[in-house]
Design a protein around this motif. Structure first.
Motif, PDB file in Angstrom:
ATOM      1  N   GLU A  50       0.701  -1.137   0.086  1.00 35.43           N
ATOM      2  CA  GLU A  50       0.122  -0.162   0.059  1.00 35.43           C
ATOM      3  C   GLU A  50       0.887   1.177   0.068  1.00 35.43           C
ATOM      4  O   GLU A  50       0.485   2.250  -0.604  1.00 35.43           O
ATOM      5  CB  GLU A  50      -0.821   0.116   1.044  1.00 35.43           C
ATOM      6  CG  GLU A  50      -2.051  -0.952   1.050  1.00 35.43           C
ATOM      7  CD  GLU A  50      -3.219  -0.303   0.531  1.00 35.43           C
ATOM      8  OE1 GLU A  50      -3.473   0.797   0.306  1.00 35.43           O
ATOM      9  OE2 GLU A  50      -4.216  -1.253   0.273  1.00 35.43           O
ATOM     10  N   ARG A  86      -7.515  -2.205   8.526  1.00 35.59           N
ATOM     11  CA  ARG A  86      -7.428  -1.156   7.536  1.00 35.59           C
ATOM     12  C   ARG A  86      -7.941   0.118   7.993  1.00 35.59           C
ATOM     13  O   ARG A  86      -7.252   1.282   7.646  1.00 35.59           O
ATOM     14  CB  ARG A  86      -8.567  -1.597   6.463  1.00 35.59           C
ATOM     15  CG  ARG A  86      -9.014  -0.706   5.268  1.00 35.59           C
ATOM     16  CD  ARG A  86      -8.094  -0.998   4.158  1.00 35.59           C
ATOM     17  NE  ARG A  86      -7.486   0.051   3.957  1.00 35.59           N
ATOM     18  CZ  ARG A  86      -6.398  -0.007   3.091  1.00 35.59           C
ATOM     19  NH1 ARG A  86      -6.169  -1.019   2.194  1.00 35.59           N
ATOM     20  NH2 ARG A  86      -5.660   1.051   2.407  1.00 35.59           N
ATOM     21  N   SER A  87      -8.715   0.438   8.794  1.00 35.58           N
ATOM     22  CA  SER A  87      -9.146   1.627   9.331  1.00 35.58           C
ATOM     23  C   SER A  87      -8.031   2.370   9.997  1.00 35.58           C
ATOM     24  O   SER A  87      -8.017   3.621   9.774  1.00 35.58           O
ATOM     25  CB  SER A  87     -10.432   1.654  10.350  1.00 35.58           C
ATOM     26  OG  SER A  87     -10.127   0.726  11.239  1.00 35.58           O
ATOM     27  N   ASP A 119      -5.464   3.534   7.564  1.00 37.47           N
ATOM     28  CA  ASP A 119      -6.071   4.759   6.797  1.00 37.47           C
ATOM     29  C   ASP A 119      -5.969   5.932   7.345  1.00 37.47           C
ATOM     30  O   ASP A 119      -5.462   7.113   6.970  1.00 37.47           O
ATOM     31  CB  ASP A 119      -7.492   4.592   6.192  1.00 37.47           C
ATOM     32  CG  ASP A 119      -7.545   3.463   5.091  1.00 37.47           C
ATOM     33  OD1 ASP A 119      -6.788   3.342   4.331  1.00 37.47           O
ATOM     34  OD2 ASP A 119      -8.756   2.854   4.911  1.00 37.47           O
ATOM     35  N   ARG A 120      -6.128   5.858   8.725  1.00 34.72           N
ATOM     36  CA  ARG A 120      -6.038   7.052   9.834  1.00 34.72           C
ATOM     37  C   ARG A 120      -4.668   7.324   9.972  1.00 34.72           C
ATOM     38  O   ARG A 120      -4.406   8.380   9.863  1.00 34.72           O
ATOM     39  CB  ARG A 120      -6.690   6.538  11.192  1.00 34.72           C
ATOM     40  CG  ARG A 120      -6.749   7.450  12.160  1.00 34.72           C
ATOM     41  CD  ARG A 120      -6.672   7.235  13.570  1.00 34.72           C
ATOM     42  NE  ARG A 120      -5.297   6.675  13.968  1.00 34.72           N
ATOM     43  CZ  ARG A 120      -4.114   7.124  14.071  1.00 34.72           C
ATOM     44  NH1 ARG A 120      -3.901   8.282  13.892  1.00 34.72           N
ATOM     45  NH2 ARG A 120      -3.013   6.372  14.037  1.00 34.72           N
ATOM     46  N   LEU A 150      -2.361   6.879   7.711  1.00 37.92           N
ATOM     47  CA  LEU A 150      -1.610   7.430   6.461  1.00 37.92           C
ATOM     48  C   LEU A 150      -2.296   8.957   6.456  1.00 37.92           C
ATOM     49  O   LEU A 150      -1.482  10.055   6.064  1.00 37.92           O
ATOM     50  CB  LEU A 150      -2.244   6.769   5.310  1.00 37.92           C
ATOM     51  CG  LEU A 150      -1.513   6.803   4.102  1.00 37.92           C
ATOM     52  CD1 LEU A 150      -0.026   6.398   4.269  1.00 37.92           C
ATOM     53  CD2 LEU A 150      -2.015   5.857   2.969  1.00 37.92           C
ATOM     54  N   GLU A 151      -3.458   9.527   6.777  1.00 37.55           N
ATOM     55  CA  GLU A 151      -3.970  10.667   6.655  1.00 37.55           C
ATOM     56  C   GLU A 151      -3.331  11.410   7.501  1.00 37.55           C
ATOM     57  O   GLU A 151      -3.106  12.698   7.413  1.00 37.55           O
ATOM     58  CB  GLU A 151      -5.500  10.352   6.938  1.00 37.55           C
ATOM     59  CG  GLU A 151      -6.364  11.803   6.901  1.00 37.55           C
ATOM     60  CD  GLU A 151      -6.294  12.227   5.361  1.00 37.55           C
ATOM     61  OE1 GLU A 151      -6.491  13.438   5.368  1.00 37.55           O
ATOM     62  OE2 GLU A 151      -6.348  11.666   4.198  1.00 37.55           O
TER      63      GLU A 151
END
Length: 66
Positions: free
Chosen positions: A17, A51-52, A55-56, A58-59
């Protein structure tokens, strides 16, 4: 693998990713420095990342253009 909170990513999936440009050793260095996404350590010693959470994480590293 999935949980009630979403898909669990393996370390190779997390690295993919990130564009395949981060070495596994770098990911583990980040973990040691508490700079990696929060991980789940399974009873067999393998690491998973929700996954969540990925994503958090990375953000949270997104920077505004200067």
């Amino acid at each position: 693998m999935a949980t009630a909170n979403g898909k669990l990513l393996t370390v190779p999936e997390v690295l993919a990713e990130l564009g395949g440009e981060v070495a596994r050793s770098t990911f583990y260095e980040w973990r040691a420095k508490n700079q990696a996404p929060k991980c789940i350590k399974l009873p067999n010693g393998e690491i998973r990342v929700r996954r969540s959470e990925f994503d958090r994480w990375l953000e949270s590293r997104t920077e505004e253009a200067a």
